[in-house]
Design a protein around this motif. Structure first.
Motif, PDB file in Angstrom:
ATOM      1  N   LYS A 116      52.000  -2.735  35.753  1.00  0.00           N
ATOM      2  CA  LYS A 116      51.004  -4.069  35.743  1.00  0.00           C
ATOM      3  C   LYS A 116      50.018  -3.648  35.324  1.00  0.00           C
ATOM      4  CE  LYS A 116      53.303  -7.857  38.064  1.00  0.00           C
ATOM      5  NZ  LYS A 116      54.001  -7.179  38.961  1.00  0.00           N
ATOM      6  N   LEU A 117      48.896  -2.419  35.783  1.00  0.00           N
ATOM      7  CA  LEU A 117      47.812  -2.159  35.403  1.00  0.00           C
ATOM      8  C   LEU A 117      47.942  -1.300  34.164  1.00  0.00           C
ATOM      9  CD1 LEU A 117      46.205  -0.196  39.053  1.00  0.00           C
ATOM     10  CD2 LEU A 117      45.799  -2.081  37.876  1.00  0.00           C
ATOM     11  N   SER A 118      48.819  -0.820  33.862  1.00  0.00           N
ATOM     12  CA  SER A 118      49.002  -0.336  31.799  1.00  0.00           C
ATOM     13  C   SER A 118      48.830  -1.705  31.455  1.00  0.00           C
ATOM     14  CB  SER A 118      50.789   0.656  32.248  1.00  0.00           C
ATOM     15  OG  SER A 118      50.712   0.649  30.466  1.00  0.00           O
ATOM     16  N   GLN A 119      50.089  -2.643  31.909  1.00  0.00           N
ATOM     17  CA  GLN A 119      49.598  -3.886  30.542  1.00  0.00           C
ATOM     18  C   GLN A 119      48.577  -4.356  30.426  1.00  0.00           C
ATOM     19  OE1 GLN A 119      52.635  -6.480  32.281  1.00  0.00           O
ATOM     20  NE2 GLN A 119      54.224  -5.389  32.043  1.00  0.00           N
ATOM     21  N   LEU A 120      48.180  -4.746  31.341  1.00  0.00           N
ATOM     22  CA  LEU A 120      46.210  -4.874  31.849  1.00  0.00           C
ATOM     23  C   LEU A 120      45.128  -3.269  30.490  1.00  0.00           C
ATOM     24  CD1 LEU A 120      45.141  -5.704  35.224  1.00  0.00           C
ATOM     25  CD2 LEU A 120      44.503  -7.607  33.562  1.00  0.00           C
ATOM     26  N   LYS A 121      45.372  -2.771  31.055  1.00  0.00           N
ATOM     27  CA  LYS A 121      44.855  -1.482  30.149  1.00  0.00           C
ATOM     28  C   LYS A 121      44.844  -2.027  28.403  1.00  0.00           C
ATOM     29  CE  LYS A 121      46.962   2.603  29.239  1.00  0.00           C
ATOM     30  NZ  LYS A 121      47.452   3.437  29.789  1.00  0.00           N
ATOM     31  N   ALA A 122      46.589  -2.544  28.417  1.00  0.00           N
ATOM     32  CA  ALA A 122      46.755  -2.318  27.189  1.00  0.00           C
ATOM     33  C   ALA A 122      45.661  -3.277  26.812  1.00  0.00           C
ATOM     34  CB  ALA A 122      48.256  -1.763  26.849  1.00  0.00           C
ATOM     35  N   SER A 123      46.024  -4.602  27.287  1.00  0.00           N
ATOM     36  CA  SER A 123      45.136  -5.589  26.320  1.00  0.00           C
ATOM     37  C   SER A 123      44.321  -5.698  26.701  1.00  0.00           C
ATOM     38  CB  SER A 123      46.079  -7.364  27.408  1.00  0.00           C
ATOM     39  OG  SER A 123      45.804  -6.710  28.857  1.00  0.00           O
ATOM     40  N   THR A 124      43.373  -4.831  27.124  1.00  0.00           N
ATOM     41  CA  THR A 124      41.370  -4.858  27.565  1.00  0.00           C
ATOM     42  C   THR A 124      41.474  -4.072  25.826  1.00  0.00           C
ATOM     43  OG1 THR A 124      41.775  -4.767  29.797  1.00  0.00           O
ATOM     44  CG2 THR A 124      39.470  -4.004  28.215  1.00  0.00           C
ATOM     45  N   LEU A 125      42.376  -3.172  26.013  1.00  0.00           N
ATOM     46  CA  LEU A 125      41.711  -2.167  24.506  1.00  0.00           C
ATOM     47  C   LEU A 125      42.484  -3.098  23.455  1.00  0.00           C
ATOM     48  CD1 LEU A 125      44.045   1.311  24.925  1.00  0.00           C
ATOM     49  CD2 LEU A 125      41.124   0.314  25.333  1.00  0.00           C
ATOM     50  N   TRP A 126      43.256  -3.789  22.905  1.00  0.00           N
ATOM     51  CA  TRP A 126      44.027  -4.279  22.127  1.00  0.00           C
ATOM     52  C   TRP A 126      42.507  -6.251  21.835  1.00  0.00           C
ATOM     53  CZ3 TRP A 126      46.339  -4.737  17.919  1.00  0.00           C
ATOM     54  CH2 TRP A 126      46.947  -4.320  17.593  1.00  0.00           C
ATOM     55  N   VAL A 127      42.526  -6.960  23.000  1.00  0.00           N
ATOM     56  CA  VAL A 127      41.081  -7.799  22.853  1.00  0.00           C
ATOM     57  C   VAL A 127      39.614  -7.284  22.156  1.00  0.00           C
ATOM     58  CG1 VAL A 127      40.114  -7.492  25.309  1.00  0.00           C
ATOM     59  CG2 VAL A 127      40.620 -10.053  24.444  1.00  0.00           C
ATOM     60  N   ALA A 128      39.667  -5.489  23.005  1.00  0.00           N
ATOM     61  CA  ALA A 128      38.656  -5.348  22.006  1.00  0.00           C
ATOM     62  C   ALA A 128      38.542  -4.872  20.320  1.00  0.00           C
ATOM     63  CB  ALA A 128      38.132  -3.888  22.621  1.00  0.00           C
ATOM     64  N   ARG A 129      39.717  -4.468  20.682  1.00  0.00           N
ATOM     65  CA  ARG A 129      39.575  -4.385  18.505  1.00  0.00           C
ATOM     66  C   ARG A 129      39.704  -5.654  17.739  1.00  0.00           C
ATOM     67  NH1 ARG A 129      44.995  -0.983  18.634  1.00  0.00           N
ATOM     68  NH2 ARG A 129      44.753  -0.234  16.907  1.00  0.00           N
ATOM     69  N   LEU A 130      40.632  -6.563  18.769  1.00  0.00           N
ATOM     70  CA  LEU A 130      40.787  -8.107  17.571  1.00  0.00           C
ATOM     71  C   LEU A 130      39.270  -8.529  17.408  1.00  0.00           C
ATOM     72  CD1 LEU A 130      43.771  -9.441  19.065  1.00  0.00           C
ATOM     73  CD2 LEU A 130      43.177  -8.441  17.518  1.00  0.00           C
ATOM     74  N   LEU A 131      38.199  -8.697  18.977  1.00  0.00           N
ATOM     75  CA  LEU A 131      36.806  -8.933  18.424  1.00  0.00           C
ATOM     76  C   LEU A 131      35.924  -8.174  17.914  1.00  0.00           C
ATOM     77  CD1 LEU A 131      36.370 -10.368  22.652  1.00  0.00           C
ATOM     78  CD2 LEU A 131      37.449 -11.991  20.372  1.00  0.00           C
ATOM     79  N   PHE A 132      36.492  -7.070  18.016  1.00  0.00           N
ATOM     80  CA  PHE A 132      35.271  -6.074  16.437  1.00  0.00           C
ATOM     81  C   PHE A 132      35.384  -6.748  15.148  1.00  0.00           C
ATOM     82  CE2 PHE A 132      34.366  -3.259  20.513  1.00  0.00           C
ATOM     83  CZ  PHE A 132      32.804  -3.101  19.860  1.00  0.00           C
ATOM     84  N   LEU A 133      37.334  -7.479  15.259  1.00  0.00           N
ATOM     85  CA  LEU A 133      37.596  -7.505  13.997  1.00  0.00           C
ATOM     86  C   LEU A 133      37.104  -8.474  13.090  1.00  0.00           C
ATOM     87  CD1 LEU A 133      41.364  -7.103  13.155  1.00  0.00           C
ATOM     88  CD2 LEU A 133      39.534  -6.042  12.379  1.00  0.00           C
ATOM     89  N   GLN A 134      36.030  -8.947  13.812  1.00  0.00           N
ATOM     90  CA  GLN A 134      35.001 -10.560  14.070  1.00  0.00           C
ATOM     91  C   GLN A 134      33.978  -9.906  13.158  1.00  0.00           C
ATOM     92  OE1 GLN A 134      34.008 -12.837  17.178  1.00  0.00           O
ATOM     93  NE2 GLN A 134      36.037 -13.225  17.361  1.00  0.00           N
ATOM     94  N   LEU A 135      33.367  -9.136  13.003  1.00  0.00           N
ATOM     95  CA  LEU A 135      31.683  -8.299  12.566  1.00  0.00           C
ATOM     96  C   LEU A 135      31.501  -8.798  11.328  1.00  0.00           C
ATOM     97  CD1 LEU A 135      31.446  -5.128  14.360  1.00  0.00           C
ATOM     98  CD2 LEU A 135      30.193  -7.051  15.339  1.00  0.00           C
TER      99      LEU A 135
END
Length: 216
Positions: A116-135
């Motif tokens: 579960k922690l691994s999934q939290l880590k991976a999803s946290t990285l993904w959400v950051a990557r997607l939000l930076f695409l908004q720039l």
């Protein structure tokens, strides 16, 4: 006779010592798991706040798109649409993370908690990557066709440079935000605080729990 008694006493002491050490390891493991639960629970408020703000923002932008659809420029509609879509995906990811946080149980097997922690880590990285695409879209939503076709050449050139300046880091961060880069300065600058530190601390603590169990 005395030798036999001494040997018996020694074996009894050795057994009690082993039991004490095993008990101490179990206590240490339980305390460590409680710490993990505390770290993960500390993530709930910021995630709930982010979800609420995200939903309000999406509702606001959707209202603008609907109300001004027939008069707004294509640049605004596309830019706002991309921004809203990425925000909606981020909201879904945050909801998924809240479910993971809620499901994390200190009494479950260590491997399950680590997953579960691994999934939290991976999803946290993904959400950051997607939000930076908004720039980039923050530099295009106000543009119109007339501004580009009939506007001042210098201003158009500046606009192109500004958009490019936002697009390059957005794409670069999307490609490079990976766990393998966690020790780099730019990564540590982005990922710190309540959204990241509890995950890493919890992963380290659960690793200790596994060591306790292995040693036992």
């Amino acid at each position: 006779m005395e030798d036999k008694e001494m040997i018996h006493l020694w074996k009894t002491y050795d057994k009690k010592l082993e039991e004490t050490l095993l008990f101490n390891k179990e206590v240490a493991a339980d305390i460590t798991r409680i710490k993990v639960q505390h770290f993960i629970a500390s993530m709930k408020p910021i995630k709930m706040f982010t979800i609420i703000v995200g939903i309000l923002w999406v509702a606001f932008v959707d209202t603008l798109i609907i109300n001004f659809f027939h008069v707004a420029s294509l640049f605004f509609l596309v830019s706002a649409g991309i921004q809203v879509l990425l925000t909606q995906v981020a909201i879904v990811i945050y909801l998924y993370q809240l479910i993971l946080v809620h499901q994390l149980d200190i009494d479950e097997p260590v491997l399950a908690a680590q997953e579960k922690l691994s999934q939290l880590k991976a999803s946290t990285l993904w959400v950051a990557r997607l939000l930076f695409l908004q720039l980039p879209v923050w530099t295009t939503f106000y543009l119109t066709k007339d501004m580009l076709l009939h506007g001042n050449t210098v201003l158009v050139l500046i606009q192109v440079l500004v958009t490019a300046a936002f697009t390059y880091p957005a794409v670069w961060l999307f490609l490079n935000i990976r766990y393998e880069n966690r020790e780099k300065k730019w990564f540590r600058l982005i990922f710190k605080g309540k959204e990241w530190d509890p995950i890493i601390k919890s992963m380290d603590l659960l690793r200790q729990v596994r060591e306790y169990r292995s040693a036992g």
